[in-house]
Design a protein around this motif. Structure first.
Motif: not given
Lengths: 588, 86
Positions: A309-335
């Motif tokens: 999820t964090i490294y969609p193109d593999g661990p040696t490529a760039e991780p995802i943008q915080y803006e594009d983070r999936p919904n579940w991360i947003k929801e757990w951030e609330v807690t």
């Protein structure tokens, strides 16, 4: 329908079911309250033991710890199942033959001493309250996520629900409710695992999927996982451990703790015959194993899914943008249980192991520290969301997690309350207390235990499964040796048992408190809780095994230096050993 | 009465022997194969890892179930044989 509504629907429906069963099988007398009339079939009983046993620690927390620790945390899997072998062979059939309500009752009678009974009550309360702290911490996490409130509020809601739930019912209500809870929790645990296993490996059975090939890469799943995480500076998932002494002692501590925990032992009093007690242990382990064989698959697959999820193109490529983070991360951030801090201000989420050996690679990639903190206790609950499973699966896992936490908390609170009302008050302080008075005392002691556990659960001395592991260490060091010696030795006497229990308990508690804080109050520890400070590398989680060995040794030495137990006690030990004439569980 | 006593003693020692056997297997799969002897089993591959890892995460649990049912079955036969069952 929103996810929140689905969660409320699932949790609400499952609770309505439990309450309906509890009302249908309402406890009428003190005997029903404690042992359910002694007429429960081994398979039914095995299922109830399974629900009692599998708590927030097994359901919510354990897979998260395995995911983080890999092979090293297999100790939880072996420890929490291997104890049943000890129960089935060393304790359950004989305690069933003895036929009393509670564990302190056996210790008090076998060691012909009110003081022994009192010491057993103390050991039982310390172990059980520690255990309930872990449950409250786990239930708090579940409530905070599914009701979308912060963690403290979640904990308070959990306490209120546990209060109403346990104080109203008794054992009889609980046995059938727990069968229902087992069904809910095992379905909730396995369904998401089946989907995920199918998605990752093409094998619908998670325990087989764990050792199959990863469909996307064609490599074995575990090899793929090793590859991905080592690229990010983590240890190999399957790596062996250096400190085998600690691993052995930790496993041993969990196993003998399993056999020393009163809320499980109590269950063996509810079967009609000694032979049934043996079968019950086997069936219990079958039902438990369904979850325990699924858990390591959940652990490795969730870890891999999190990384992709964090490294969609593999661990040696760039991780995802915080803006594009999936919904579940947003929801757990609330807690507050997932936290992100953009240390290098590039807007991306760098999740990696921030160690010295990885520092050159991190510097090269322009990383300035790990940016995503994920609380390990959320992994199982977040698992369906991480894998993009439909909303009803998420609702189901909410109901399952709560069933696990509540069923165990209820069983433990029952053990605590019966120790206080039956062993302490009726057994020592006021033998002429009325049935009504005894039930009232039981309910008051439950309430006090909930308040203490909630207070300490707000700042637990570890993740839910680790707190529970401490409780096992305490039970292992105090109750198990006394029970076992009471059956297998005619020579161990009252003085030996009492000094053994007290030294085992004191040694273990002091070692734990030195690292975890006195009475688990945060900030009162003498030494930092890190492996460098441990004696011989033995962690506070593992010390119960050493405490148990000390308990055995002290009891033998003291008993041999003092007089043998009286003849009638030796006859009692004889009678416990043979199934003939067990009768039903009796009051005095 | 003397017969009863020796019968009971024989039953108990048979039980203790059986328990010892069960616990040897119990310790061998968990403390042995899964932990201490894992380096020795590292040559045997199982799904991307080794046999020791399999015992630690699956094999030991399956063995534990086997042990308990074996013990229950064997003890019920002993109960009958010695006439001490219910």
């Amino acid at each position: 329908m929103s996810q929140f509504a689905i969660n409320v629907l699932f949790v609400g429906a499952s609770f309505a079911l439990y309450i309906a069963i509890a009302i249908w099988a309402k406890a009428g007398s003190t005997k029903d309250f404690y042992v359910a009339g002694g007429g429960v079939h081994p398979v039914t009983n095995g299922m109830a033991i399974g629900a009692d046993w599998m708590s927030a620690a097994s359901f919510i927390s354990m897979a998260g710890l395995i995911a983080a620790g890999g092979y090293a945390n297999s100790t939880f899997l072996m420890g929490w199942t291997g104890g049943y072998v000890l129960l089935a062979t060393l304790l359950a059939p004989y305690l069933r033959k003895f036929g009393k309500f509670t564990v302190p009752e056996f210790i008090g009678d076998r060691f012909y001493s009110k003081n022994a009974r009192l010491v057993a009550v103390i050991c039982l309360i310390v172990a059980s309250v520690t255990y309930v702290i872990g449950q409250m911490a786990g239930a708090g996490v579940a409530f905070s996520r599914f009701l979308e409130v912060d963690a403290t509020m979640g904990l308070i809601i959990a306490a209120i629900v546990v209060f109403f739930y346990s104080v109203l019912g008794g054992m009889k209500g609980i046995t059938y409710t727990q069968v229902a809870q087992y069904c809910v929790l095992i379905t909730a645990y396995t369904i998401p695992a089946v989907f995920i296993s199918l998605e990752l490996t093409g094998n619908p059975l998670p325990p087989l999927g764990l050792f199959s090939d990863h469909s996307e890469s064609g490599m074995p799943l575990l090899a793929k996982l090793n590859e991905v995480i080592t690229e990010l500076g983590f240890n190999q998932y399957t790596a062996d451990v250096d400190n085998k002494l600690n691993m052995v002692l930790f496993t041993l501590s969990l196993m003998i703790g399993t056999a020393g925990l009163p809320h499980v032992i109590i269950r063996f009093f509810t079967v009609p015959k000694v032979a049934d007690a043996r079968w019950s242990a086997g069936w219990a382990l079958v039902f438990i194993a369904l979850l325990y064989l699924t858990a390591p698959a959940v652990a490795s697959m969730a870890r891999l899914n999190l990384m992709t999820t964090i490294y969609p193109d593999g661990p040696t490529a760039e991780p995802i943008q915080y803006e594009d983070r999936p919904n579940w991360i947003k929801e757990w951030e609330v807690t507050g249980l997932i936290q992100f801090e953009d240390k290098n201000d590039d807007g991306r989420i760098q999740l990696y192991n921030d160690t010295e050996s990885f520092a050159p690679t991190a510097q090269e990639r322009g990383w300035e520290g790990n940016e995503l903190e994920v609380n390990r206790d959320i992994l199982v609950l977040a698992n369906p969301e991480i894998a993009n499973l439909p909303g009803w699966v998420i609702g189901l896992i909410a109901a399952g997690g709560l069933a696990a936490a509540l069923s165990t908390a209820a069983g433990l609170l029952l053990a605590i309350s019966s120790a206080i009302s039956h062993d302490l008050i009726k057994g020592s302080i006021n033998p002429r207390i009325t049935e009504k008075g005894e039930l009232l005392a039981a309910r008051i002691s439950m309430s006090v235990a909930i308040i203490v556990a909630t207070y300490l659960g707000a700042n637990p001395p570890g993740f839910a499964a680790q707190v529970v592991a401490l409780a096992f260490g305490i039970a292992a060091a105090s109750l198990f040796p006394a029970l076992m010696m009471g059956i297998f030795s005619k020579r161990v006497n009252n003085k030996g048992a009492i000094t053994g229990m007290l030294t085992g308990l004191a040694f273990t508690l002091v070692y734990i408190f030195i690292y975890k804080g006195w009475f688990f109050i945060p900030g009162t520890n003498n030494l930092a809780d890190i492996p460098e400070n441990y004696v011989l590398g033995i962690s506070p989680l593992s010390i119960g095994a050493v405490g148990a060995i000390i308990n055995f040794a002290v009891a033998f030495i003291v008993s041999n230096a003092t007089e043998a137990p009286p003849k009638e006690i030796q006859e009692l030990v004889e009678s416990v050993r043979y199934p003939k004439g067990a009768g039903t569980a009796v009051d005095h | 009465m003397a017969d009863d006593k020796s019968n009971a003693a024989a039953y108990w020692s048979a039980n203790v022997r059986l328990i010892a056997g069960c616990l040897i297997v119990w310790a061998l799969v968990s403390y042995g194969f899964a932990i201490l002897l894992r380096p020795l089993l590292s040559g045997i591959p199982v799904g991307g890892t080794d046999l020791g890892f399999w015992f630690a995460q699956q094999g030991s649990i399956l063995t534990f179930i086997g042990i308990i049912f074996f013990y229950a079955w064997k003890m019920n036969r002993l109960d009958e044989k010695f006439g001490l069952g219910e």
